[in-house]
Design a protein around this motif. Structure first.
Motif, PDB file in Angstrom:
ATOM      1  N   UNK A 113       1.561   7.106  14.873  1.00 36.54           N
ATOM      2  CA  UNK A 113       2.290   6.278  13.915  1.00 36.54           C
ATOM      3  C   UNK A 113       2.101   4.835  14.363  1.00 36.54           C
ATOM      4  N   UNK A 114       1.605   3.984  13.458  1.00 39.33           N
ATOM      5  CA  UNK A 114       1.266   2.621  13.842  1.00 39.33           C
ATOM      6  C   UNK A 114       1.728   1.614  12.799  1.00 39.33           C
ATOM      7  N   UNK A 115       2.213   0.468  13.280  1.00 40.43           N
ATOM      8  CA  UNK A 115       2.461  -0.692  12.426  1.00 40.43           C
ATOM      9  C   UNK A 115       1.114  -1.349  12.147  1.00 40.43           C
ATOM     10  N   UNK A 116       0.903  -1.800  10.901  1.00 40.97           N
ATOM     11  CA  UNK A 116      -0.389  -2.403  10.557  1.00 40.97           C
ATOM     12  C   UNK A 116      -0.190  -3.516   9.533  1.00 40.97           C
ATOM     13  N   UNK A 117      -1.195  -4.349   9.397  1.00 35.44           N
ATOM     14  CA  UNK A 117      -1.216  -5.439   8.423  1.00 35.44           C
ATOM     15  C   UNK A 117      -1.861  -4.931   7.141  1.00 35.44           C
ATOM     16  N   UNK A 118      -1.059  -4.790   6.087  1.00 40.09           N
ATOM     17  CA  UNK A 118      -1.594  -4.275   4.821  1.00 40.09           C
ATOM     18  C   UNK A 118      -2.712  -5.151   4.256  1.00 40.09           C
ATOM     19  N   UNK A 119      -2.644  -6.444   4.508  1.00 41.53           N
ATOM     20  CA  UNK A 119      -3.619  -7.365   3.916  1.00 41.53           C
ATOM     21  C   UNK A 119      -4.969  -7.330   4.614  1.00 41.53           C
ATOM     22  N   UNK A 120      -5.061  -6.591   5.731  1.00 47.53           N
ATOM     23  CA  UNK A 120      -6.306  -6.575   6.505  1.00 47.53           C
ATOM     24  C   UNK A 120      -7.112  -5.303   6.295  1.00 47.53           C
ATOM     25  N   UNK A 121      -6.690  -4.458   5.354  1.00 45.92           N
ATOM     26  CA  UNK A 121      -7.385  -3.202   5.134  1.00 45.92           C
ATOM     27  C   UNK A 121      -7.206  -2.771   3.686  1.00 45.92           C
ATOM     28  N   UNK A 122      -7.687  -1.581   3.364  1.00 44.56           N
ATOM     29  CA  UNK A 122      -7.489  -1.015   2.032  1.00 44.56           C
ATOM     30  C   UNK A 122      -6.929   0.390   2.164  1.00 44.56           C
ATOM     31  N   UNK A 123      -6.374   0.884   1.071  1.00 42.58           N
ATOM     32  CA  UNK A 123      -5.819   2.236   1.081  1.00 42.58           C
ATOM     33  C   UNK A 123      -6.906   3.275   1.349  1.00 42.58           C
ATOM     34  N   UNK A 124      -8.070   3.099   0.749  1.00 45.69           N
ATOM     35  CA  UNK A 124      -9.156   4.062   0.960  1.00 45.69           C
ATOM     36  C   UNK A 124      -9.603   4.084   2.410  1.00 45.69           C
ATOM     37  N   UNK A 184       0.854  -1.189   0.000  1.00 42.34           N
ATOM     38  CA  UNK A 184       0.000   0.000   0.000  1.00 42.34           C
ATOM     39  C   UNK A 184       0.888   1.238   0.000  1.00 42.34           C
ATOM     40  N   UNK A 185       0.658   2.113  -0.961  1.00 37.28           N
ATOM     41  CA  UNK A 185       1.427   3.350  -1.076  1.00 37.28           C
ATOM     42  C   UNK A 185       0.464   4.528  -0.970  1.00 37.28           C
ATOM     43  N   UNK A 186       0.500   5.196   0.177  1.00 37.95           N
ATOM     44  CA  UNK A 186      -0.225   6.453   0.398  1.00 37.95           C
ATOM     45  C   UNK A 186       0.823   7.499   0.724  1.00 37.95           C
ATOM     46  N   UNK A 187       0.837   8.581  -0.019  1.00 40.32           N
ATOM     47  CA  UNK A 187       1.821   9.624   0.215  1.00 40.32           C
ATOM     48  C   UNK A 187       1.139  10.983   0.230  1.00 40.32           C
ATOM     49  N   UNK A 188       1.397  11.748   1.283  1.00 35.90           N
ATOM     50  CA  UNK A 188       0.825  13.083   1.442  1.00 35.90           C
ATOM     51  C   UNK A 188      -0.689  13.062   1.301  1.00 35.90           C
ATOM     52  N   UNK A 189      -1.293  11.995   1.859  1.00 38.87           N
ATOM     53  CA  UNK A 189      -2.740  11.857   1.870  1.00 38.87           C
ATOM     54  C   UNK A 189      -3.365  11.353   0.589  1.00 38.87           C
ATOM     55  N   UNK A 190      -2.543  10.958  -0.391  1.00 38.39           N
ATOM     56  CA  UNK A 190      -3.033  10.519  -1.704  1.00 38.39           C
ATOM     57  C   UNK A 190      -2.694   9.051  -1.913  1.00 38.39           C
ATOM     58  N   UNK A 191      -3.661   8.283  -2.403  1.00 33.17           N
ATOM     59  CA  UNK A 191      -3.449   6.858  -2.674  1.00 33.17           C
ATOM     60  C   UNK A 191      -2.767   6.683  -4.025  1.00 33.17           C
ATOM     61  N   UNK A 192      -1.653   5.916  -4.033  1.00 32.14           N
ATOM     62  CA  UNK A 192      -0.954   5.607  -5.267  1.00 32.14           C
ATOM     63  C   UNK A 192      -0.996   4.118  -5.599  1.00 32.14           C
ATOM     64  N   UNK A 193      -1.062   3.276  -4.593  1.00 31.95           N
ATOM     65  CA  UNK A 193      -1.109   1.830  -4.834  1.00 31.95           C
ATOM     66  C   UNK A 193      -1.897   1.178  -3.707  1.00 31.95           C
ATOM     67  N   UNK A 194      -2.727   0.202  -4.064  1.00 36.20           N
ATOM     68  CA  UNK A 194      -3.531  -0.498  -3.059  1.00 36.20           C
ATOM     69  C   UNK A 194      -3.426  -1.997  -3.308  1.00 36.20           C
ATOM     70  N   UNK A 251       0.439  -6.434   0.997  1.00 35.38           N
ATOM     71  CA  UNK A 251       1.276  -7.624   0.888  1.00 35.38           C
ATOM     72  C   UNK A 251       2.083  -7.926   2.134  1.00 35.38           C
ATOM     73  N   UNK A 252       2.287  -6.953   3.018  1.00 41.87           N
ATOM     74  CA  UNK A 252       3.242  -7.134   4.114  1.00 41.87           C
ATOM     75  C   UNK A 252       2.861  -6.244   5.290  1.00 41.87           C
ATOM     76  N   UNK A 253       3.737  -6.185   6.255  1.00 43.41           N
ATOM     77  CA  UNK A 253       3.579  -5.333   7.424  1.00 43.41           C
ATOM     78  C   UNK A 253       4.004  -3.923   7.058  1.00 43.41           C
ATOM     79  N   UNK A 254       3.101  -2.969   7.211  1.00 42.78           N
ATOM     80  CA  UNK A 254       3.392  -1.603   6.825  1.00 42.78           C
ATOM     81  C   UNK A 254       3.434  -0.672   8.022  1.00 42.78           C
TER      82      UNK A 254
END
Length: 332
Positions: free
Chosen positions: A190-201, A165-175, A178-181
């Motif tokens: 600031x939090x560690x999260x599971x990318x596979x358990x959510x979406x960028x939106x 998941x790539x979110x930069x400056x509040x904008x979604x670039x990739x959703x 795949x891994x721990x983000x």
């Protein structure tokens, strides 16, 4: 602890570089050479003008056609910036220190940037060549200068992989979880999260400002995590192992809007051998980090401050190209 953070006479080297290493070997051996070149060497631009794209996205979200209203900054004494994000004013303070431990072949040299953000959105991201895609690279110092940064570190090298998941400056670039983000929120969390358990939106709706997709997480709730020395972030072609003593880049969380960034030099006997993942976690824990996360390291590990590269990238004082940086802006 040495507080002299800059090396007189050393200026950033502006170079655009692509990953070579194992990819070049594949090219010389033939076989999948054309595929390897296309996937790992040839730039693929998905968004050509990120500044304009982010401004348009911000205007759309605000329901206006005005400028994006994001952070501006004015340099003061070289160790802090004053920032305004449109919702309030605060002071973002940055101090950089050099630390050397051990001796001989056990010497380790690392650089600590203690950052207190006036507002969470003072910490921004920027892409190489102001473009989003794959295999688009420039040095950390070049990206920093292009964005009038007073402070910057290399990011997660998102452009080497096509997942995360790539979110930069509040904008979604990739959703494509795949891994721990790692997620930076607009309220300073600031939090560690599971990318596979959510979406960028969903993340943006919850207030996420930036994400990083590399890892692993090093510290959670103040404790160093088990098994971090055995983690492989990627298993795709051309990827280097992140195990063993290596140059490193990481971010640690002290409190809301209070961060530490650590860059460890390596591969340079007598100056710095590098550290293991556990060694990196121990450094961040000693600095008071309750959460910490590993970023792209090796030859990418670079810290830029007040117009100079303060560390010794790649053990040769020569920067390697990367896809992206985290930075704090100073008014040009």
């Amino acid at each position: 602890m040495d507080t002299d953070t800059r090396t007189p006479g050393r200026r950033p080297r502006r170079r655009t570089v692509v990953i070579a290493s194992a990819v070049v070997v594949a090219l010389t051996l033939g076989g999948g050479a054309a595929w390897a070149a296309e996937r790992y060497l040839v730039p693929h631009v998905a968004i050509a003008n990120v500044d304009e794209y982010e401004a348009a996205q911000a205007a759309q979200a605000a329901g206006t056609t005005t400028a994006d209203g994001t952070t501006t900054a004015t340099a003061t004494d070289g160790t802090s910036t004053t920032t305004t994000d449109g919702t309030g004013t605060g002071t973002t303070a940055v101090s950089v220190q050099t630390v050397t431990t051990g001796s001989g072949t056990d010497t380790v040299t690392y650089y600590v940037a203690d950052v207190t953000l006036g507002t969470a959105t003072d910490l921004r991201s920027a892409f190489a060549d102001d473009a989003f895609g794959q295999n688009i690279t420039a040095t950390t110092s070049a990206i920093a200068e292009d964005n009038d940064a007073i402070f910057a570190i290399n990011g997660d090298y998102y452009g080497f992989r096509d997942t995360g998941i790539v979110i930069r400056n509040g904008v979604v670039y990739r959703d494509d979880g795949a891994r721990e983000g790692l997620a930076f929120y607009t309220d300073g969390r600031v939090e560690v999260y599971d990318e596979t358990a959510t979406t960028a939106d969903e993340l943006v709706a919850g207030g996420v400002w930036n994400t990083l997709s590399f890892g692993p997480a090093l510290i959670e709730d103040g404790a160093i995590l088990d098994g971090i020395d055995d983690v492989e972030v990627d298993t795709n072609f051309g990827n280097h192992s992140i195990q063993g003593e290596q140059p490193r880049t990481a971010v640690g969380v002290i409190d809301e809007n209070h961060l530490v960034f650590v860059v460890v030099d390596g591969r340079n006997e007598g100056h710095s051998a590098g550290v293991t993942m556990t060694g990196l976690a121990e450094i961040l824990q000693s600095l008071g980090a309750t959460t910490a996360y590993n970023l792209d390291g090796g030859g990418s590990s670079t810290m830029y401050y007040d117009g100079e590269v303060v560390n010794d990238p790649n053990g040769t004082q020569d920067e390697r190209g990367t896809s992206d940086i985290l930075y704090i802006a100073a008014e040009g």
